[in-house]
Design an enzyme around this catalytic site. Structure first.
Site, PDB file in Angstrom:
ATOM      1  CE  LYS A  15       5.312  23.583  19.168  1.00  0.00           C
ATOM      2  NZ  LYS A  15       5.392  24.769  20.068  1.00  0.00           N
ATOM      3  CE1 TYR A  55       5.517  22.018  24.786  1.00  0.00           C
ATOM      4  CE2 TYR A  55       3.276  21.995  23.959  1.00  0.00           C
ATOM      5  CZ  TYR A  55       4.628  22.207  23.761  1.00  0.00           C
ATOM      6  OH  TYR A  55       5.088  22.618  22.527  1.00  0.00           O
ATOM      7  CG  ASN A 129       6.618  28.082  18.956  1.00  0.00           C
ATOM      8  OD1 ASN A 129       5.937  27.070  18.768  1.00  0.00           O
ATOM      9  ND2 ASN A 129       7.198  28.347  20.109  1.00  0.00           N
ATOM     10  CG  HIS A 132       8.632  20.221  20.793  1.00  0.00           C
ATOM     11  ND1 HIS A 132       8.732  20.873  21.994  1.00  0.00           N
ATOM     12  CD2 HIS A 132       9.302  19.040  20.942  1.00  0.00           C
ATOM     13  CE1 HIS A 132       9.423  20.105  22.851  1.00  0.00           C
ATOM     14  NE2 HIS A 132       9.776  18.995  22.231  1.00  0.00           N
ATOM     15  CD  GLU A 143      10.582  16.852  24.693  1.00  0.00           C
ATOM     16  OE1 GLU A 143      11.207  16.855  23.607  1.00  0.00           O
ATOM     17  OE2 GLU A 143      10.451  17.876  25.394  1.00  0.00           O
TER      18      GLU A 143
END
Ligand code: IDP
Ligand code: MG
Length: 174
Positions: A15, A55, A129, A132, A143
């Site tokens: 990310k 998401y 965080n 992913h 995905e």
């Protein structure tokens, strides 16, 4: 056999905070502990449409708009509006990577995990965080198909068909 481990594919995204903090090398090194192989890699921007599909399970949450600003990198300014996406493959790939990544909330994650070591909760309450990773074979398939075209993956991960695209315009090198 009960203990036989399954060959799997998993989508990994570094990310924008991983890029801002210059953690890409460290994270890829940590991922090598899983003894998997990289099957595809690309750097890309995250459009609203892509984020909403990726998401989809969070779209109705009150924090979705802040999550998009984080996941797209908009909170860090234009230079960091990008992510690195990978497909990793190997035995038990999904769980092995989830384990090294750590729990979703960096405050709950094992401090030795990637999220425990590098994550934080930002001022808007979003869990930054850094990574992913797919959480099941079903989400990995959804995905991977969302983030990669078949020809960008060096193996035939899922079945493909040949479509005649003649008449479709494409950008090529001038
Ligand atoms: P995962 O990334 O561990 O699979 P998901 O529940 O799929 O966790 O959530 C996707 C991402 O959305 C998380 O990684 C985190 O960045 C953010 N997120 C999830 N739940 C919350 C929350 O309750 N508050 C703030 N951010 C959240
Ligand atoms: Mg998830």
């Amino acid at each position: 056999m009960e203990n036989q481990q399954k060959h799997q594919y998993t989508l990994i995204i570094l990310k924008p905070d991983a890029l801002v903090k210059s953690l890409t090398g460290n994270i890829i090194t940590r991922l090598s502990e899983a003894r998997l192989r990289i099957t595809a890699a690309r750097v890309t921007r995250v459009s609203k449409e892509l984020a909403e599909k990726h998401y989809a399970h969070l779209i109705d949450k009150p924090f979705f708009s802040d999550l998009y600003d984080y996941f797209s990198g908009k909170v860090y300014g234009g230079e960091y509006e990008r992510v690195l996406a990978f497909v990793y493959e190997g035995e038990d790939a999904i769980n092995r990577v989830r384990k090294i990544a750590g729990q979703t909330n960096p405050n709950d994650a094992d401090p030795i995990s990637i999220r425990g070591a590098y994550g934080r909760i930002n001022k808007k309450g979003i869990m930054e965080n850094v990574i992913h990773c797919s959480d099941s074979e079903e989400s990995a398939e959804k995905e991977i198909k969302l983030w990669f075209a078949p020809d960008d993956i060096i193996e035939e991960v899922y079945p493909t068909v040949i479509k005649d695209m003649s008449g479709v315009q494409a950008r090529v090198w001038a």
